[in-house]
Enzyme design. Structure first.
Site, PDB file in Angstrom:
ATOM      1  CB  SER A 126      -0.945  -0.014   1.200  1.00  0.00           C
ATOM      2  OG  SER A 126      -1.916  -1.032   1.029  1.00  0.00           O
ATOM      3  CB  VAL A 149      -5.824  -5.023   2.785  1.00  0.00           C
ATOM      4  CG1 VAL A 149      -6.154  -5.547   4.178  1.00  0.00           C
ATOM      5  CG2 VAL A 149      -7.049  -5.096   1.883  1.00  0.00           C
ATOM      6  CG  HIS A 165       5.547  -0.821   9.059  1.00  0.00           C
ATOM      7  ND1 HIS A 165       5.470  -1.875   8.187  1.00  0.00           N
ATOM      8  CD2 HIS A 165       6.226   0.154   8.407  1.00  0.00           C
ATOM      9  CE1 HIS A 165       6.082  -1.569   7.056  1.00  0.00           C
ATOM     10  NE2 HIS A 165       6.549  -0.329   7.165  1.00  0.00           N
TER      11      HIS A 165
HETATM   12  N1  LIG Z   1       2.203  -4.560   6.348  1.00  0.00           N
HETATM   13  C1  LIG Z   1       1.579  -4.174   5.172  1.00  0.00           C
HETATM   14  C2  LIG Z   1       2.282  -3.613   4.106  1.00  0.00           C
HETATM   15  N2  LIG Z   1       3.624  -3.424   4.198  1.00  0.00           N
HETATM   16  C3  LIG Z   1       4.460  -3.126   3.038  1.00  0.00           C
HETATM   17  C4  LIG Z   1       4.445  -1.637   2.650  1.00  0.00           C
HETATM   18  O1  LIG Z   1       3.206  -1.258   2.091  1.00  0.00           O
HETATM   19  C5  LIG Z   1       5.549  -1.346   1.631  1.00  0.00           C
HETATM   20  O2  LIG Z   1       5.333  -2.150   0.476  1.00  0.00           O
HETATM   21  C6  LIG Z   1       6.926  -1.623   2.199  1.00  0.00           C
HETATM   22  O3  LIG Z   1       7.092  -0.879   3.404  1.00  0.00           O
HETATM   23  C7  LIG Z   1       8.041  -1.236   1.212  1.00  0.00           C
HETATM   24  O4  LIG Z   1       7.947   0.119   0.848  1.00  0.00           O
HETATM   25  N3  LIG Z   1       1.634  -3.244   2.981  1.00  0.00           N
HETATM   26  C8  LIG Z   1       0.270  -3.424   2.860  1.00  0.00           C
HETATM   27  O5  LIG Z   1      -0.323  -3.081   1.826  1.00  0.00           O
HETATM   28  N4  LIG Z   1      -0.432  -3.978   3.894  1.00  0.00           N
HETATM   29  C9  LIG Z   1       0.172  -4.355   5.060  1.00  0.00           C
HETATM   30  O6  LIG Z   1      -0.512  -4.865   5.997  1.00  0.00           O
HETATM   31  C1  LIG Z   2       1.206  -3.458   8.935  1.00  0.00           C
HETATM   32  C2  LIG Z   2       2.524  -3.900   8.469  1.00  0.00           C
HETATM   33  O1  LIG Z   2       3.363  -3.096   8.082  1.00  0.00           O
HETATM   34  C3  LIG Z   2       2.937  -5.330   8.634  1.00  0.00           C
HETATM   35  O2  LIG Z   2       4.184  -5.513   8.012  1.00  0.00           O
HETATM   36  C4  LIG Z   2       3.049  -5.680  10.110  1.00  0.00           C
HETATM   37  O3  LIG Z   2       4.096  -4.946  10.671  1.00  0.00           O
HETATM   38  P1  LIG Z   2       4.687  -5.126  12.160  1.00  0.00           P
HETATM   39  O4  LIG Z   2       4.141  -6.402  12.792  1.00  0.00           O
HETATM   40  O5  LIG Z   2       6.162  -5.157  11.979  1.00  0.00           O
HETATM   41  O6  LIG Z   2       4.172  -3.900  12.927  1.00  0.00           O
END
Ligand SMILES: Nc1c(NC[C@H](O)[C@H](O)[C@H](O)CO)[nH]c(=O)[nH]c1=O
Ligand SMILES: CC(=O)[C@@H](O)COP(=O)(O)O
Length: 158
Positions: A65, A89, A97
């Protein structure tokens, strides 16, 4: 809570404009793909239901996202694109994060819409749990992808 009583995706289409000549960009995050695919299908089918033409719907995926903003910009910069729908999502994890992602995407796609003066729709499901996300992707609270497509159509009629 009010949400618990509602299908959040109900809408009135009586004032929708003709969208048969409108071109839509769909930007879909691959994170939580089993859910974002449902959002994407909801948005796609809603656009077709209300008169959009399949060849005028341009679907692209991004890793997560957080990348929705750049994906939206890469589509919105094209004059022939009339509206962009961003779908993702983000489910809360152990850290903050999710907060950083959600706020970055909200601010980012707002900026893109204002920069290119066209609807860039925030179709991000931001939940505490997987169950809450499933409830908003074809579950008891509707489909956020449907809502996002409806918002795009409504804004094109502004
Ligand atoms: N934890 C979720 C993510 N994490 C990945 C980030 O969106 C991004 O791709 C990464 O930080 C590299 O820039 N993305 C989601 O869409 N949903 C999550 O729950
Ligand atoms: C929501 C997110 O970014 C997913 O990667 C969970 O992150 P974290 O458990 O490291 O807070």
């Amino acid at each position: 809570m009010a949400t618990s009583l509602q299908n959040l995706s109900s809408y009135d289409s009586s004032n929708f404009i003709d969208i048969s000549d409108k071109r839509f960009g769909l930007v879909v995050a691959e994170w939580n793909r089993e859910i974002t695919d449902v959002l994407s299908a909801g948005a796609y089918e809603t656009l077709l239901k209300h008169g959009a033409v399949a060849k005028n719907i341009y679907r692209n995926t991004v890793p997560g996202s957080f990348e929705l903003t750049l994906g939206a910009q890469l589509l919105a910069q094209h004059e022939e694109i009339d509206a962009v729908i961003c779908l993702g999502v983000v489910i809360q994890g152990e850290t903050k994060h999710d907060d950083y992602i959600n706020h970055a995407v909200a601010q980012g796609i707002t900026h893109v819409g204002l920069k290119y003066n066209k609807p860039v729709i925030f179709g991000l499901v931001t939940t505490n749990t997987l169950e809450q996300a499933l409830d908003r992707a074809g579950g008891k609270h509707g489909n956020k992808g449907v809502e996002a497509a409806v918002a795009a159509i409504q804004m094109l009629g502004f």
